[in-house]
Design a protein around this motif. Structure first.
Motif, PDB file in Angstrom:
ATOM      1  N   GLN A 164      -1.413  10.832   8.616  1.00  0.00           N
ATOM      2  CA  GLN A 164      -3.147  10.569   8.920  1.00  0.00           C
ATOM      3  C   GLN A 164      -3.595   9.605   7.610  1.00  0.00           C
ATOM      4  O   GLN A 164      -4.009   8.197   7.888  1.00  0.00           O
ATOM      5  N   HIS A 165      -2.980   9.742   7.045  1.00  0.00           N
ATOM      6  CA  HIS A 165      -2.555   8.659   5.426  1.00  0.00           C
ATOM      7  C   HIS A 165      -1.908   7.631   6.134  1.00  0.00           C
ATOM      8  O   HIS A 165      -2.914   5.973   5.987  1.00  0.00           O
ATOM      9  N   ALA A 172      -4.599   5.670   8.409  1.00  0.00           N
ATOM     10  CA  ALA A 172      -5.525   4.783   7.694  1.00  0.00           C
ATOM     11  C   ALA A 172      -5.182   3.545   6.811  1.00  0.00           C
ATOM     12  O   ALA A 172      -6.116   2.825   7.252  1.00  0.00           O
ATOM     13  N   LYS A 173      -4.355   3.367   6.728  1.00  0.00           N
ATOM     14  CA  LYS A 173      -3.618   2.394   5.925  1.00  0.00           C
ATOM     15  C   LYS A 173      -3.420   1.422   6.870  1.00  0.00           C
ATOM     16  O   LYS A 173      -3.512   0.604   6.646  1.00  0.00           O
ATOM     17  N   ASN A 175       0.278  -1.107   0.132  1.00  0.00           N
ATOM     18  CA  ASN A 175       0.265   0.227   0.057  1.00  0.00           C
ATOM     19  C   ASN A 175       0.960   1.580  -0.090  1.00  0.00           C
ATOM     20  O   ASN A 175       0.190   2.315   0.372  1.00  0.00           O
ATOM     21  N   ASP A 214      -0.930  15.667   6.875  1.00  0.00           N
ATOM     22  CA  ASP A 214      -1.168  14.281   6.092  1.00  0.00           C
ATOM     23  C   ASP A 214      -0.600  13.415   6.290  1.00  0.00           C
ATOM     24  O   ASP A 214      -1.480  12.309   6.137  1.00  0.00           O
ATOM     25  N   ASN A 215       0.601  13.484   6.225  1.00  0.00           N
ATOM     26  CA  ASN A 215       1.090  11.859   6.487  1.00  0.00           C
ATOM     27  C   ASN A 215       0.523  10.955   7.260  1.00  0.00           C
ATOM     28  O   ASN A 215       0.697   9.245   6.941  1.00  0.00           O
TER      29      ASN A 215
END
Length: 409
Positions: free
Chosen positions: A382-383, A386-387, A354, A379-380
């Motif tokens: 959170q991303h 989430a993964k 991913n 942002d990194n």
């Protein structure tokens, strides 16, 4: 990072590219100095003096002598030499599961390595890792700092009973290979007291965790309190953002004892004009882009998000860290805290599919380690989480066997 097909990956583990991969200001500094002069350190050059001055401004004033080298392993090897010359002793106390470098002298003081090679030398003494999650003194202990420091005291006493003399205690300020461990506050001060009473010095290995990574402080050893000052500090990896630079900082008395041997310390490429230009550029970027404060804000969010995952997913036994140095301890069972080694490997592999680069560490290879470049963003964070959430949810639905992790039809 990008692969050969141009696919984009988020790098969560590269603490060498400290201010970001190929940071233009660091690249520019190396290029410009290369165009003017790059030679060995026999030739005097302002860069080495300017760099030592800048580093000294980040450290306690007692740490005022600097030796420049090319790698963290060279730095720790020199620290060992300094300690032995200063104390006149030979023996070293280290933490279990520690890793301090790839030279023969450092393999000998790295339980992470020597347990699989020639074993423990008689001059090496191993103390328990100050792990309050799965060590002998855990989070419910009234004073784990004193309890773990007393273990070091016992190790020293047993060595002395055999006629051994302690030269140094070596420790990463935050043990990384040992499993992203956060030693309890006050532990280092107590240990230093026991080691110095035995005639030894305290060496703080900042190679993986220094230069603002912990956010609250520039150096991770400063988490232990303003009154704690190591005798020797070693630096590497992040210091050059990928360029081979390293450094040892120490006190005047330790340096003078080393010089008194009459054997000159010389390192051909250590402290070269280009290396010091790169080092200065890294410090400039850290300051200009306020990356130490950035590590605090992003690290706080990442800890919060991972804490939410711990509540949601039973496989997460512990989330620990400070700044952009974080460990997620995966377990098979909450009561026994058995390391979920296979699950951790599977999860890391799925994350790579991913486009998230993460790896494992710790004695059980079950700790997800986060130590990204310091430009790692909100942002990194959170991303990535989430993964992580999506894959853990999928594992819980499909993976029924913890032993084989085979996807069931």
């Amino acid at each position: 990072m990008y692969d050969e097909q141009g696919a984009e990956y988020i790098d969560c583990i590269n603490n060498v590219a400290h201010v970001g991969h190929c940071h233009p200001l660091v690249v520019q500094a190396a290029h410009e100095q290369n165009q003017v002069l790059n030679t060995n350190s026999r030739y005097l050059h302002d860069n080495i003096v300017d760099y030592a001055q800048r580093l000294s401004e980040t450290l306690p004033e007692q740490l005022c002598v600097f030796y420049f080298l090319n790698s963290g392993s060279e730095a720790n090897d020199l620290a060992l030499r300094l300690a032995r010359h200063y104390t006149g002793h030979q023996d070293v106390v280290v933490l279990d599961h520690a890793y301090h470098g790839h030279l023969s002298s450092l393999i000998d003081i790295s339980p992470y390595k020597f347990r699989n090679l020639d074993g423990q030398k008689e001059w090496v003494h191993v103390a328990p890792l100050p792990d309050t999650y799965r060590g002998p003194y855990q989070e419910d202990h009234p004073n784990p700092a004193v309890a773990y420091a007393n273990e070091v005291k016992r190790v020293v006493r047993r060595a002395q009973e055999k006629g051994r003399k302690i030269a140094a205690f070596f420790a990463e300020s935050l043990p990384s290979v040992g499993g992203q461990i956060i030693p309890p506050a006050g532990y280092f001060s107590q240990v230093a007291e026991h080691i110095r009473r035995a005639g030894g010095v305290f060496v703080a290995d900042e190679i993986q965790v220094g230069f603002g990574r912990v956010g609250k402080h520039f150096w991770a050893f400063q988490l232990q309190g303003k009154d704690f000052i190591p005798d020797i500090v070693t630096m590497g990896k992040s210091i050059g953002n990928g360029h081979p630079v390293a450094c040892v900082a120490t006190t005047q008395p330790v340096a003078r004892a080393f010089e008194a041997t009459g054997v000159e310390y010389f390192n051909t490429f250590g402290g070269s004009p280009v290396s010091c230009a790169v080092g200065l550029a890294v410090l400039n970027v850290l300051e200009k882009e306020q990356l130490q404060a950035h590590a605090t804000s992003v690290g706080s969010l990442l800890m919060e998000l991972l804490g939410q995952q711990k509540i949601k997913h039973p496989i997460i036994g512990d989330v620990r860290g400070v700044g952009l140095f974080i460990g997620v301890d995966l377990i098979k069972d909450e009561a026994t805290r058995t390391p979920a080694t296979e699950e951790a490997a599977y999860l890391v592999s799925r994350l790579k599919e991913n486009y998230v680069l993460l790896s494992t560490d710790g004695p059980g290879r079950n700790i997800l380690k986060f130590k990204p470049p310091m430009c790692f963003s909100l942002d990194n964070a959170q991303h990535v989480v989430a993964k992580l959430d999506a894959i853990l949810t999928d594992m819980e639905e499909k993976v029924r066997s913890c032993e084989t992790l085979r996807l069931q039809p």
